[in-house]
Design an enzyme around this catalytic site. Structure first.
Site, PDB file in Angstrom:
ATOM      1  N   VAL A  68       0.853  -1.187   0.000  1.00  0.00           N
ATOM      2  CA  VAL A  68       0.000   0.000   0.000  1.00  0.00           C
ATOM      3  C   VAL A  68       0.889   1.238   0.000  1.00  0.00           C
ATOM      4  O   VAL A  68       1.824   1.340   0.801  1.00  0.00           O
ATOM      5  CB  VAL A  68      -0.941   0.015   1.234  1.00  0.00           C
ATOM      6  CG1 VAL A  68      -1.714   1.335   1.296  1.00  0.00           C
ATOM      7  CG2 VAL A  68      -1.921  -1.157   1.188  1.00  0.00           C
ATOM      8  N   GLY A 113       4.396   4.179   2.945  1.00  0.00           N
ATOM      9  CA  GLY A 113       4.049   2.910   2.314  1.00  0.00           C
ATOM     10  C   GLY A 113       4.169   1.786   3.317  1.00  0.00           C
ATOM     11  O   GLY A 113       4.714   1.967   4.414  1.00  0.00           O
ATOM     12  N   LYS A 114       3.647   0.652   2.976  1.00  0.00           N
ATOM     13  CA  LYS A 114       3.814  -0.538   3.828  1.00  0.00           C
ATOM     14  C   LYS A 114       3.472  -1.763   3.000  1.00  0.00           C
ATOM     15  O   LYS A 114       2.656  -1.694   2.082  1.00  0.00           O
ATOM     16  CB  LYS A 114       2.879  -0.463   5.042  1.00  0.00           C
ATOM     17  CG  LYS A 114       3.371  -1.259   6.232  1.00  0.00           C
ATOM     18  CD  LYS A 114       4.487  -0.539   6.984  1.00  0.00           C
ATOM     19  CE  LYS A 114       5.001  -1.327   8.147  1.00  0.00           C
ATOM     20  NZ  LYS A 114       5.925  -0.525   8.977  1.00  0.00           N
ATOM     21  N   GLY A 115       4.080  -2.893   3.371  1.00  0.00           N
ATOM     22  CA  GLY A 115       3.776  -4.131   2.671  1.00  0.00           C
ATOM     23  C   GLY A 115       3.599  -5.270   3.652  1.00  0.00           C
ATOM     24  O   GLY A 115       4.042  -5.191   4.807  1.00  0.00           O
TER      25      GLY A 115
END
Ligand code: NAD
Length: 424
Positions: A68, A113-115
């Site tokens: 995201v 962001g992040k995953g």
């Protein structure tokens, strides 16, 4: 979500709700234009990917992964990758948004962001984790890059995983691209001081908070939940500052000694035994009891949803410094405020990690590496300034440090968005 939240509602335990609840109040206080409110609240891009993997026994499995990118107005997105069975899209969304506000508060020119990949690394071999990592990177490769989105470690991902990300991306680019990821091994372009950065940042903001409230740090009691990277480094630095670390815990449970724990000895013990439980001279307590130990500084550094509507009224501390992301639910905020507890919120307190990630990216891009003392000095300056900027907003609007932090982060990203204008 693991932890002492047990019986809280699904809404209270949803990290995206926790982020949104604070965002809404902060946006209202700022008088944010309703259209701008929608822009800043909505993630810029969400990618869901299927990750097929050949397992060691020759069978095939498909894992679910996400990346995201919450907001890219200020620079490349930045944020960790989490491997856990508890990963959900809402959790990744919340963590990505927190990264946006965190970078803005620390004045780091990144977006959020992040995953995450839904998997249980404790049930996977090293080779299987490597294959998941490489295929995940191949699936998100079009949206990441040193100028686009720079991943980093998070829960259950470490410098080995970062090395595989760097290698996979570099093989596609046909040359080494160290700036694709931060938290790398030092030999691959990692920054000195990165491993300690989040704990060191917590130490800096704790010193600032105590000075701000005019409470001496020397001799102050400290309780630390979570004795991993963040909690153990923060505990060691606060111990070296003269504070009295009275209780710590890990996922197996906690230990307490009102006379104070010798943190140097405890670090050796925890390394050898892979838990703090059983440390000589201490008594055992549960993680729930640990949060309620009478103290001056409470440092949650484990996971989300630990201080909730169910236990906030039993917490007895002068300040809370949030090492973990989202350790306090939105419903608990008001209860802590009523009790006069001063909270240094996660998006300010644990920003040391992304700050030194930024330094790593800068060093990779100009190909020249700093001494550790230089990294630590720059980190200290960044964290002191971030604390004081948030305190100034909190005073000006007569709000908590949490709301002040959200207001500062949102205001800075709103300025960038409006100044750039909306591309059509
Ligand atoms: P880690 O895996 O090194 O350590 C986590 C610690 O918490 C371990 O001691 C573990 O046993 C303990 N723990 C896990 N679940 C628990 C539970 N339910 N109750 C009590 N203890 C529990 O992780 P870390 O890197 O130290 O990260 C901790 C938190 O800090 C996470 O929320 C992470 O997102 C956040 N954070 C980390 C960084 C970083 O640079 N590492 C930066 C910003 C925020």
């Amino acid at each position: 979500m693991a932890g002492s939240s047990g019986s809280i509602s699904a809404k209270e335990g949803n990290p995206f709700e926790a982020m949104s609840a604070r965002f809404e109040v902060a946006a209202r206080k700022l008088g944010l234009d309703p259209g701008l409110y929608e822009i800043l609240k909505t993630p810029d891009r969400e990618l869901a990917v299927s990750i097929p993997v050949e397992m060691d026994d020759g069978s095939y499995r498909v894992f679910q992964g996400y990346r995201v990118q919450h907001n890219m107005a200020s620079g490349p997105c930045k944020g960790g990758i989490r491997f856990s069975p508890e990963v959900t899209l809402d959790e990744v969304r919340a963590l990505a948004a927190w990264m946006t506000w965190k970078c803005a508060i620390a004045n780091v020119p990144f977006g959020g962001g992040k995953g995450g990949v839904i998997c249980d690394p404790s049930q996977l071999s090293r080779r299987e984790i490597e294959r998941i990592t490489r295929r995940y990177v191949a699936m998100i490769i079009d949206i990441i890059g040193p100028e686009r989105d720079v991943p980093a470690p998070d829960m259950n991902t470490n410098e080995n995983v970062m090395a595989w990300i760097m290698d996979t991306y570099s093989m596609h680019a046909r040359h080494a691209v160290p700036a694709i990821v931060t938290g790398k091994p030092i030999g691959l372009g990692g920054s000195l001081g990165r491993t300690e950065a989040t704990g060191r940042g917590l130490d800096v903001v704790t010193r600032e908070a105590m000075a701000y409230l005019d409470i001496p740090l020397r001799g102050a009691r400290v309780v630390v939940q979570g004795f991993g990277n963040v909690g153990s480094i923060a505990a060691r630095l606060l111990y070296e500052d003269g504070a009295n670390i009275v209780a710590v815990s890990d996922v197996h449970g906690g230990i307490v000694n009102p006379a104070g724990l010798n943190v140097h000895e405890l670090l050796k013990f925890a390394r050898a035994n892979r838990t703090v439980r059983g440390f000589p001279g201490s008594s055992e307590i549960t993680n729930e009891e640990l949060l309620e130990v009478q103290t001056d500084i409470l440092l949650p550094a484990a996971t989300e949803n630990q201080i909730t509507s169910r236990n906030a009224d039993r917490i007895s501390t002068r300040i809370i410094v949030e090492g973990a992301n989202g350790p306090t639910t939105a419903a608990a905020d008001a209860l802590l405020e009523e009790k006069g507890i001063f909270v240094v919120p996660d998006i300010l307190a644990n920003a040391g990690g992304v700050t030194v990630s930024y330094f790593e990216w800068v060093q990779n891009r100009y190909g020249y590496y700093w001494e550790e003392a230089e990294v630590n000095d720059r980190l200290e300056n960044t964290m002191v300034k971030a604390f004081r900027d948030v305190a100034t907003v909190a005073e000006k609007f007569d709000v908590s440090m949490r709301l002040g932090a959200y207001m500062l982060g949102i205001d800075r990203v709103a300025y960038t968005t409006l100044t750039r204008g909306i591309y059509a």
